[in-house]
Every structure is written in structure tokens, then in C-alpha cells.
Enzyme design. Structure first.
Site, PDB file in Angstrom:
ATOM      1  N   GLU A 141       0.819  -1.224   0.000  1.00 33.43           N
ATOM      2  CA  GLU A 141       0.000   0.000   0.000  1.00 33.43           C
ATOM      3  C   GLU A 141       0.847   1.265   0.000  1.00 33.43           C
ATOM      4  OE1 GLU A 141      -2.989  -0.100   3.066  1.00 33.43           O
ATOM      5  OE2 GLU A 141      -4.260  -1.370   1.832  1.00 33.43           O
ATOM      6  N   GLU A 312      -6.541  -7.798  -0.363  1.00 34.59           N
ATOM      7  CA  GLU A 312      -7.001  -7.853   1.029  1.00 34.59           C
ATOM      8  C   GLU A 312      -8.499  -7.598   1.022  1.00 34.59           C
ATOM      9  OE1 GLU A 312      -4.808  -5.147   3.515  1.00 34.59           O
ATOM     10  OE2 GLU A 312      -2.864  -5.809   2.759  1.00 34.59           O
TER      11      GLU A 312
HETATM   12  C1  GAL Z   1      -4.381  -2.444   4.983  1.00 35.74           C
HETATM   13  C2  GAL Z   1      -2.957  -2.933   5.139  1.00 35.74           C
HETATM   14  C3  GAL Z   1      -2.861  -4.153   6.035  1.00 35.74           C
HETATM   15  C4  GAL Z   1      -3.697  -3.945   7.259  1.00 35.74           C
HETATM   16  C5  GAL Z   1      -5.113  -3.679   6.854  1.00 35.74           C
HETATM   17  C6  GAL Z   1      -6.076  -3.522   8.006  1.00 35.74           C
HETATM   18  O1  GAL Z   1      -4.410  -1.092   4.732  1.00 35.74           O
HETATM   19  O2  GAL Z   1      -2.391  -3.235   3.902  1.00 35.74           O
HETATM   20  O3  GAL Z   1      -1.524  -4.362   6.380  1.00 35.74           O
HETATM   21  O4  GAL Z   1      -3.177  -2.891   7.998  1.00 35.74           O
HETATM   22  O5  GAL Z   1      -5.148  -2.496   6.116  1.00 35.74           O
HETATM   23  O6  GAL Z   1      -7.366  -3.234   7.537  1.00 35.74           O
END
Ligand code: GAL
Length: 645
Positions: A141, A312
């Protein structure tokens, strides 16, 4: 196709095999690991500890999982920060940002670029050919926690070099930035300062160039990693996990050197943070707004030139929004199917198991933090896997009937010179997207300058700078084209164009904008004609010889058209926006359906999907038997039909 994010370094080694087996059982094929593990890979300079990662590869690969390996550069370890404290980014008040979380580096630090190259190469040499390795994620990110812009000495030096290359001489720079105004002229590039800490607003052209520079720094940094990985890990793909509603660098430009795009989908967190009304936020608090995830799927399909993953996926409540509700039953499953409907190749949940320690201990995973059981989200992920299996291999996405032109630079410009506190470019683009999706239409989100061939309807919610490529693409478009407010309002150097806005678009529509108004909350001016409703936030006074399709009550043109090109000189309220979309869809010859506010459709190849975010069942008009779900689509659920239905 499902995946999951896993942190073997967070768990005793003796649970890995059991975790891997459960992943397979749940229907997971891909596992992403490694992206924050630098301190475990190299606890001291040059002292590499590969044993644990070797073992993780063996255990995960041995269970039949395909590994996505993240480079660990989002988290430089303490020993490196101690050796080179100037790696840290500097905030806009001139303060270095400290160690103790993540992303504590500036993209302009020559030392950090060198150190990143070193760890990436070590990792790529060791695992680049591993049988279990599917591909790579660079860093994590980019830009998260406001880290694209950094205001320190390394940033200034790199910015001056960038300006030297761009302008060649101080005179060129002075002319481009209009520095004669307020005696801001520079005699050499060494006179240039960063556009922060000025007494009042800094020069907008300087700020835009600083943003362009910063965007290119992120791209160059990523390119450095990609070049190393391509050299040391041939035949493996490379992606990056971009963030939703994040525009600080140009994702289209960065993704040019990736194999596909990936993004991180937290629909409820984003609904909490997006500028929705309180009523909307209350309505969608447990489901997310029904266009939040789809907008990004369509954007990242565009960024990835047709290919994307969700790297994710929200599995339950997150920990970082102002309020963090539990997703309504059905949503964790729905979001996975929805991503696939929009063309995702893989949806990977974040994370396998909730961490009982550290910053994200309140963030759900697919498993409870004490290793006792699947979480409610984990049980839904298993159901999503079963429904996906029923669909089999999904067909390729076809070109959508509607293109929405999205421009990162447009957002920078509107932030640098808002002219009205509520002119938010991303919000405008999202609202146009929402309005056209309410009509049951599929949308491709495209980059300015991309070919518009074959689109029946092209929407450019706002495009202040129209590049030559974009101008040519609009001129060649064979569909109905609609430009929103402020389009063509600036030159490349952030000035008002000769002949007035919409600048180069005047060759398509004979008109000029002679003055603009931003409007206080609650102020509205009604509009009538071929569209009806009101403007809010923003309106323009247009002089034109083109056809006027709608006017303000005082007679000023609101919507003008020449041939298939249209210009809307206002920020439309909900009524004006929905009547605009119905009007232009009709002109474009598109068949539309008026969907209830919580229902959306999406086609992928021969399949048609319906998603119901609402609380009422939706009696679909499709007659064939659904492959998944029912003809009446249950609340917080979905159905899928063969397209012929
Ligand atoms: C994303 C990040 C992850 C984790 C996640 C939590 O922004 O890539 O490492 O922090 O959010 O929602």
C-alpha cells in the site's frame, strides 16, 4: 478463487501445518506472506535468517497453496533507521516522522532506495524460483498513512533535479509557474523551496508539480523493485496492492510496469470514511454502500489493463475507521462474489487469524485470535468458496457500455485549488458512477487518453487538464460524451486557458465559461429542460452557440450539447444527476432498468449477477433458473444467471 494473508512469523511454527491444511479445507488457493517481515529476515545488517521462511514455503507449498511473496520494504527495521535516520519521511511542518509503526521512509532517500534494492534482491534470489511461488507483491500500500509527500532535504534535492529536467532553465520555470506574481521569481534551481510552510497558500503550479514529482518518485521506486524481481525471478508475475479512495499518486502510471493491479477492499471502513450524508452512512453501516467496492473493482480492472485481484478483503470489523460495525450476515460472502462478478481473478482475505497483540488486535480475521475456531467471517468465506465452485471457470469480462474517465491529476488540482470547500473530485466521480449503476449499467473506469472506441456512453465527471491524447480520444469517441464542471479549465501549467474554459474542449463544443460560483451548503439553483433538478456546491456561467438542453431559472445555460458532446456546468444534486444519466443513456441507445437503491447488476461474459444490499427481497425480472441463489434475490445476498435469461 480465494486467497488469504498470513503472517507465519506471528505464530509458533508448530501451528503452520494445521493452518495450511485448514486454508485448503476452507477453499483457499493463494497465501500472501512476508510483506512486513524485514526484522525477522535480517535482524542485523547482513545477518540473514532464511530458515523460518524456507520452512514456511515448504509447509504452505506442501499443503498445495501457492505463495504470493511481499517485499518487506514498508517496514524498515530499527537497526537501519539507527544507521540512517534521514530515511524517515518529513511531515509538512518539517518534523521527521518516527519509528514505531510502518512506512517510515521517503521515496527520495538514496540510501533507502539502495537498501530496498539489497533486501529485494536477496529475497528474489532465494525464493524467485521456488516451486510454491506464484508471484510477487511489491512493498505494501504505497502512500498509506499519508506518506507520498515528504518535505525533507532529500525530497527537496530530488525535486530540484526533477524541475531541472522538466524546465531546463529557471526562466522557463518562472514562466510556467507565473512567479512574477508576488515576487516569487527564482534565479537558479537552487532557489526553489518546497511548497510548504509558506505564510499563505503556496503557488498552485508549484504544488501541482510537487505532486507530479512525488507521484513519479513512487513509480520509480516501484520500478526499481520490479526490475530486480524480473531479473531474479523470471516467469513470476508482479503486482502491488493499491488502496481504495487514495489518489496521492497516479495508479495508472505505476501499474504500467506491473502484470496486473491489486487493491485492498474494506467496504465498511470506506463507507465510514467517505463523505456520505449521516442518513446514508446509517443506512449502509453494516453492508457498506453498494457502489463502494464495485467502483474500485472497475477502477482497478482499468488500472490493471483488464486484470486485477483483491489482495485484502475485509473479513469482519476493521480497527481503523471512526466506527467499526460488524458486517451484516451475508456480506463477507457477497463481497467475494461481487469482486469476481467485476472481473477479479482472486479475492484474498485479510487476514487468516486475528492478531491478539499489537496495533491491529481489534481487526477481525477468518479465525478467532485464540486459534479456537473460524470467525463468523471465516464461515462465510467457506460458503463463498462453495458458490464460486458452482460457477466454475469464470468467463472474461466484456467491454462495458459505459466508460467513466478517472484522472488522478484532476483530484490533485481540485485539492490544490478547491475554490469551494465542498468541491471534492473523487466524490463527484463516485456519484456519477453510482447514478449510472442505479440504471443497471456496467461501467469501465478508464484513463484519460485511453481509446473510447465502442463505448455507447462516455462520462468525464471533471477533467481540468485535458491532455492532447485525451482530446484526441474524445474527438474520436463514437458514443455520447458528457463533460462535467471544471473540465478543460486549466492548462498543463495550472493557468486559465486562452479563450477560457473548457480550453481544448471548445473544439468539440462552441462555448466558454466566463465565471464560476461555489455554493454554500444548502444553497441550490434549480435547473429545467431535458434534465430537471438543481445545482448544489458549484455552478458556471456559460456563453454558447451550441444547443442548450437545460437552463437555470435565471436563463443561464446548464447543460449544452454539440453533436454527441455534452457539457454540464454545475454540480448536480441527486435529482439532476439521475435525470442527466437517464437522458444521456437514452441518447446513447442504452436499455436501462430502475433498480431499488440497494440492488446492483453486473455482467461477466455470459453470466449476469445481481447483488442485494437492501433489506427487501428483490424479485428479479430474469426467467431462467439461477445457477446460484434464487429468482427472488434475498436481502444481503446474490443470484447468478446464465446471460440468456
Ligand atoms: C491495509 C494494510 C494491512 C492492514 C489492513 C487492516 O491497509 O495493507 O496491512 O493494515 O489495512 O485493515
Amino acid at each position: 478463487m480465494l486467497g488469504v494473508c498470513y503472517y507465519p512469523e506471528h505464530w509458533p511454527q508448530d501451528v503452520w501445518a494445521e493452518d495450511a491444511r485448514s486454508m485448503r479445507e476452507l477453499g483457499v488457493s493463494y497465501v500472501r506472506i512476508g510483506e512486513f517481515a524485514w526484522s525477522r529476515l535480517e535482524p542485523r545488517r547482513g545477518d540473514f535468517h532464511w530458515d523460518w521462511l524456507d520452512r514456511a514455503f515448504d509447509v504452505l507449498g506442501g499443503a498445495g497453496l501457492k505463495v504470493v511473496l511481499g517485499t518487506p520494504t514498508a517496514t524498515p527495521p530499527k537497526w537501519l533507521m539507527d544507521e540512517h535516520p534521514d530515511i524517515a519521511p518529513v511531515d509538512d511542518q518539517g518534523r521527521p516522522r518516527g519509528f514505531g509503526s510502518r512506512r517510515h521512509y521517503t521515496f527520495s532517500s538514496p540510501v533507502y532506495i539502495r537498501e530496498s534494492a539489497r533486501i529485494v534482491e536477496a529475497l528474489a534470489r532465494r525464493y524467485g524460483g521456488h516451486a510454491a511461488l506464484a508471484g510477487w507483491q511489491t512493498d505494501n500500500e504505497y502512500g498509506c498513512h499519508s506518506t507520498v509527500l515528504s518535505w525533507g532535504p532529500h525530497d527537496l534535492a530530488a525535486f530540484r533535479d526533477w524541475l531541472r529536467r522538466r524546465y531546463q532553465s529557471p526562466d522557463e520555470l518562472n514562466a510556467a509557474w507565473g512567479t512574477v506574481f508576488w515576487s516569487m521569481e527564482v534565479a537558479s534551481f537552487e532557489d526553489v523551496t518546497l511548497p510548504n510552510l509558506a505564510v499563505t497558500e503556496a503557488n498552485p503550479a508549484a504544488r501541482l508539480d510537487f505532486q507530479r514529482f512525488a507521484s513519479e518518485q513512487v513509480r520509480a521506486y516501484d520500478r526499481m523493485q520490479v526490475d530486480i524481481i524480473r531479473r531474479c525471478s523470471p516467469g513470476r508475475w508482479i503486482t502491488h496492492n493499491f488502496m481504495g479512495f487514495f489518489t496521492d499518486f497516479d495508479h495508472f502510471a505505476l501499474a504500467e510496469h506491473l502484470d496486473f493491479a491489486a487493491w485492498d477492499s474494506y467496504p465498511i471502513g470506506f463507507t465510514e470514511k467517505f463523505p456520505f450524508s449521516d442518513a446514508e452512512r446509517a443506512l449502509w453501516q453494516e453492508t457498506a454502500h453498494p457502489d463502494i467496492a464495485p467502483f474500485h473493482h472497475d477502477l482497478y480492472r482499468g488500472v490493471g489493463r483488464g486484470r486485477f485481484w483483491v489482495m485484502e478483503q475485509q473479513p469482519g470489523p476493521v480497527n481503523w475507521a471512526p466506527y467499526n460495525p460488524i458486517p451484516a450476515p451475508g456480506m463477507v460472502k457477497l463481497w467475494a462474489l461481487e469482486a469476481h462478478a467485476h472481473g477479479a481473478e482472486v479475492v484474498s482475505y485479510f487476514r487468516w487469524r486475528q492478531a491478539p497483540f499489537a496495533q491491529e488486535q481489534m481487526h477481525a480475521g477468518l479465525n478467532l485470535p485464540d486459534r479456537s475456531d473460524l470467525s463468523p467471517g471465516g464461515r462465510e468465506a467457506a460458503m463463498a468458496a462453495r458458490d464460486l465452485a458452482k460457477l466454475g471457470v469464470l468467463p472474461a469480462s466484456r467491454r462495458a457500455p459505459v466508460a467513466l474517465v478517472f484522472d488522478y491529476e484532476a483530484d490533485w488540482i481540485c485539492k490544490i485549488q478547491p475554490q469551494g470547500a465542498s468541491f471534492n473530485y473523487v466524490e463527484l466521480a463516485f456519484r456519477w458512477y453510482e447514478a449510472v449503476r442505479r440504471l443497471g449499467l456496467d461501467v469501465d473506469i478508464v484513463r484519460p487518453g485511453d481509446s473510447l472506441d465502442g463505448y455507447a456512453l462516455v462520462l468525464a465527471p471533471s477533467l481540468p487538464i485535458v491532455s492532447e491524447a485525451a482530446e484526441a480520444a474524445f474527438a474520436a469517441a463514437d458514443g455520447v460524451v458528457v463533460f462535467g464542471p471544471r473540465s478543460g479549465s486549466k492548462t498543463r501549467q495550472f493557468s486559465i486557458p486562452d479563450g477560457l474554459p473548457p480550453g481544448p474542449l471548445r473544439s468539440l463544443i462552441p462555448m466558454r465559461v466566463i465565471e464560476v460560483a461555489s455554493m454554500r451548503p444548502g444553497v441550490r439553483k434549480s435547473v429545467s429542460g431535458e434534465i430537471g433538478g438543481a445545482s448544489e456546491r458549484w455552478l458556471e456561467h456559460i456563453e454558447t452557440d451550441a444547443r442548450v438542453l437545460a437552463r437555470f431559472a435565471d436563463g443561464w445555460p446548464a447543460l449544452v450539447a454539440e453533436g454527441r458532446s455534452h457539457y454540464l456546468g454545475l454540480w448536480p444534486d441527486a435529482a439532476a444527476l439521475s435525470s442527466l444519466m437517464s437522458c444521456v443513456a437514452r441518447k446513447a441507445g442504452l436499455e436501462t432498468v430502475a433498480l431499488p437503491e440497494g440492488v446492483r447488476l453486473r455482467r461477466r461474459g455470459d453470466l449476469i449477477f445481481a447483488f442485494n444490499y437492501g433489506v427487501e427481497p428483490w424479485p428479479s425480472p430474469f426467467t431462467a433458473a439461477p445457477i446460484v441463489g434464487d429468482t427472488i434475490v434475498a436481502p444481503r445476498s446474490y443470484s447468478v444467471w446464465p446471460r440468456a435469461a
